[in-house]
Enzyme design. Structure first.
Site, PDB file in Angstrom:
ATOM      1  N   ARG A 190      36.069  33.309 -10.568  1.00 31.60           N
ATOM      2  CA  ARG A 190      34.733  33.719 -10.142  1.00 31.60           C
ATOM      3  C   ARG A 190      34.049  32.500  -9.543  1.00 31.60           C
ATOM      4  NH1 ARG A 190      31.511  34.769 -14.802  1.00 31.60           N
ATOM      5  NH2 ARG A 190      30.422  32.864 -14.282  1.00 31.60           N
ATOM      6  N   GLU A 230      30.042  26.241  -8.831  1.00 34.80           N
ATOM      7  CA  GLU A 230      31.349  25.936  -9.414  1.00 34.80           C
ATOM      8  C   GLU A 230      32.254  27.132  -9.204  1.00 34.80           C
ATOM      9  OE1 GLU A 230      31.170  25.605 -13.678  1.00 34.80           O
ATOM     10  OE2 GLU A 230      30.120  27.505 -13.888  1.00 34.80           O
ATOM     11  N   ASN A 278      35.061  29.274 -11.534  1.00 31.45           N
ATOM     12  CA  ASN A 278      35.613  29.451 -12.881  1.00 31.45           C
ATOM     13  C   ASN A 278      37.009  30.026 -12.744  1.00 31.45           C
ATOM     14  OD1 ASN A 278      32.935  29.161 -14.521  1.00 31.45           O
ATOM     15  ND2 ASN A 278      32.487  30.606 -12.880  1.00 31.45           N
ATOM     16  N   SER A 286      33.855  35.808 -17.132  1.00 30.38           N
ATOM     17  CA  SER A 286      33.472  37.032 -17.842  1.00 30.38           C
ATOM     18  C   SER A 286      32.408  37.849 -17.104  1.00 30.38           C
ATOM     19  CB  SER A 286      32.980  36.682 -19.245  1.00 30.38           C
ATOM     20  OG  SER A 286      31.877  35.808 -19.174  1.00 30.38           O
ATOM     21  N   LYS A 306      35.700  20.184 -12.847  1.00 28.86           N
ATOM     22  CA  LYS A 306      34.622  19.644 -12.003  1.00 28.86           C
ATOM     23  C   LYS A 306      35.141  18.498 -11.135  1.00 28.86           C
ATOM     24  CE  LYS A 306      31.387  22.148 -14.052  1.00 28.86           C
ATOM     25  NZ  LYS A 306      32.293  23.183 -14.553  1.00 28.86           N
ATOM     26  N   LYS A 331      27.167  16.727 -14.389  1.00 33.42           N
ATOM     27  CA  LYS A 331      28.002  17.753 -15.027  1.00 33.42           C
ATOM     28  C   LYS A 331      29.228  17.129 -15.697  1.00 33.42           C
ATOM     29  CE  LYS A 331      26.920  21.608 -12.008  1.00 33.42           C
ATOM     30  NZ  LYS A 331      27.490  22.801 -11.391  1.00 33.42           N
ATOM     31  N   GLU A 386      33.554  24.063 -19.201  1.00 30.80           N
ATOM     32  CA  GLU A 386      33.227  25.430 -18.812  1.00 30.80           C
ATOM     33  C   GLU A 386      32.258  26.026 -19.827  1.00 30.80           C
ATOM     34  OE1 GLU A 386      34.085  26.903 -16.037  1.00 30.80           O
ATOM     35  OE2 GLU A 386      35.131  25.072 -15.529  1.00 30.80           O
ATOM     36  N   GLY A 387      31.638  27.143 -19.444  1.00 27.62           N
ATOM     37  CA  GLY A 387      30.934  27.937 -20.446  1.00 27.62           C
ATOM     38  C   GLY A 387      29.434  27.727 -20.508  1.00 27.62           C
ATOM     39  N   ARG A 389      23.417  36.883 -12.051  1.00 24.32           N
ATOM     40  CA  ARG A 389      22.797  36.504 -13.320  1.00 24.32           C
ATOM     41  C   ARG A 389      21.479  35.793 -13.018  1.00 24.32           C
ATOM     42  NH1 ARG A 389      27.291  32.877 -15.599  1.00 24.32           N
ATOM     43  NH2 ARG A 389      27.255  32.452 -13.374  1.00 24.32           N
TER      44      ARG A 389
END
Length: 474
Positions: A125, A144, A146, A151, A305, A364, A368-369, A450
């Site tokens: 994604r 970024e 993923n 998800s 990254k 950064k 992840e997450g 989002r």
């Protein structure tokens, strides 16, 4: 451009009624999560947080994001197959970041032994924001990509219906009809099904590798159901189960509890806290197997990254995608400024610049997450502390993207209804399947919008900051 329902935002009674409808619609459509109190039980559930109203998204940027997704799929796949590039790019990172180093060790071990896996499945994604930079004309900028456990493809498939209902309740029937259908869970399942088919063993299963704590289970069930509908058997296992019951036969086929596993779909394994010694051993077992891993470990490394920052250097995209000048141009157009903190003159200059003007940047780590980035004063303090140490190479520095905020209402269980200034992030799901050298499938599979209140600089839906949204194209 203001939303066509801006006037409604001033009428509190109408909004209260719309919010009540919205919450019931979310429950009805299955936009659900388990609760914090009972994170592993489905006998108490609530709606996943979402916006009351869809958010305005410029259609040109939306289309640009879709148009570049197949290019990004090819790029991620090319990186995963380029041993030298990964080795050189991550050389400084593995010295200071234990997690990346451990993943890299498994990567090297698997390559030395020789890959048993011949079919490769990528579900990624790519996330963007709309930067209203210097001239006020919004531009698409990648945050970024993923490459593991991306998800909300499931729940976002069910959010459009909720926002359509809300717009109709507000009398906006015409606007409701313009919301785009969106079903990433179908596209993701198609990729998994294709990989399962190419693996070539009809009795083999698809294994979802899942976390110990499973609040976001319904998101995964959406994809799982698509597979059951195709008569593909799905099992759900944790690393612990793999360690205790997993084995390889002479052909390095993976068995769990006596069942052959064709595809391993990771919804776990992307942060250091997912691993103890046993889990690392389980991961190695999975990676050594013939099963199609989504992602295989090289593809997980392609999503770091540090790799993202390296891609922004002149000539790197051309080297990875030879003869694909248009793809390179489309990809490069989405890059925000990325800066290396490697030890040396260039890194020193960058660090000094960021300390002098921290508001321009975001720092950064290789994680992840969501919830790990540093901004403003925190960024300055962190860089002051590590400016003269090789530890700084565990981070990348990026231009801070400045999107145009809009007013919306974020609906969360047990939270009062109040207006927030919000910014949105658009993710495009990509799916590809490769057998040997041949790309069998390469497509964009849907999107995820989002939205979060601007006081939260960082964080995803699962991290409890951003909420699910639907784009309204203008």
């Amino acid at each position: 451009q203001p939303a066509p329902w801006a006037a409604v935002l001033r009428d509190e009674e109408v909004l209260r009624e719309a919010a009540a409808v919205a919450v019931d619609a979310a429950l009805l459509e299955g936009v659900l999560m388990r609760t914090e109190g009972f994170p592993n039980a489905s006998d108490v559930v609530n709606y996943a947080p979402f916006t009351l109203l869809p958010s305005v998204v410029p259609s040109a940027l939306f289309e640009q994001a879709y148009a570049v997704q197949q290019d990004f799929n090819l790029l991620v796949d090319a990186i995963s197959q380029n041993k030298e590039f990964l080795e050189q790019t991550l050389a400084s990172t593995v010295k200071v970041d234990d997690f990346t180093a451990q993943l890299f060790r498994i990567h090297m071990q698997v390559l030395e032994e020789g890959l048993a896996q011949s079919v490769f499945l990528g579900i990624n994604r790519s996330d963007y924001m709309f930067d209203c930079g210097v001239n006020g004309i919004p531009a698409l900028k990648q945050i970024e990509i993923n490459t593991i456990a991306a998800s909300f493809g499931g729940l976002t498939s069910r959010t459009v219906a909720v926002h359509g209902r809300v717009l109709k309740v507000l009398g906006k029937f015409e606007e409701a009809s313009r919301l785009l259908p969106n079903n990433p869970s179908k596209g993701l399942a198609l990729g998994i099904a294709k990989a399962w088919e190419l693996y070539g063993s009809p009795s083999a299963v698809v294994m979802f590798l899942v976390e110990e704590v499973q609040r976001n289970i319904f998101d995964q069930r959406c994809i799982e159901n698509e597979l059951w509908n195709r008569n593909i058997r799905v099992i759900r296992k944790r690393f612990r189960d793999v360690f205790e019951k997993g084995s390889l036969d002479d052909a390095r086929r993976l068995y769990i509890d006596g069942q052959e596993v064709a595809v391993v779909y990771y919804r776990e394994g992307y942060v250091p806290t997912n691993y103890d010694q046993q889990n690392w051993e389980a991961r190695l077992l999975l990676e050594r197997s013939r099963a199609v891993k989504c992602p295989d470990i090289a593809t997980q490394l392609a999503g770091t990254k540090k790799v993202q920052q390296e891609l922004s250097r002149p000539g790197i995209l051309e080297m990875l995608l030879p003869g694909r000048a248009e793809a390179v141009a489309r990809i490069r157009a989405t890059f925000a400024g990325l800066y290396s903190l490697d030890v040396g003159e260039e890194g020193d200059r960058v660090v000094a610049e960021a300390i002098a003007d921290p508001e321009r940047f975001v720092l950064k780590p290789q994680r992840e997450g969501g919830g790990n980035n540093l901004y403003g004063e925190e960024l300055r303090q962190a860089l002051e502390k590590i400016r003269d140490s090789p530890e700084r190479t565990a981070y990348i520095l990026m231009d801070k993207i400045k999107p145009q905020p809009a007013i919306n209402y974020l609906l969360r269980a047990h939270s009062p209804l109040q207006a927030s200034e919000c910014i949105s992030e658009l993710g495009i799901f990509g799916v590809y399947v490769r057998r040997g050298k041949e790309m069998v499938m390469n497509k964009a599979a849907g999107h995820l919008l989002r939205t979060k209140a601007i006081e939260h600089a960082d964080g995803g839906v699962a991290a409890g900051v951003a909420v699910l949204d639907t784009p309204y194209l203008v």
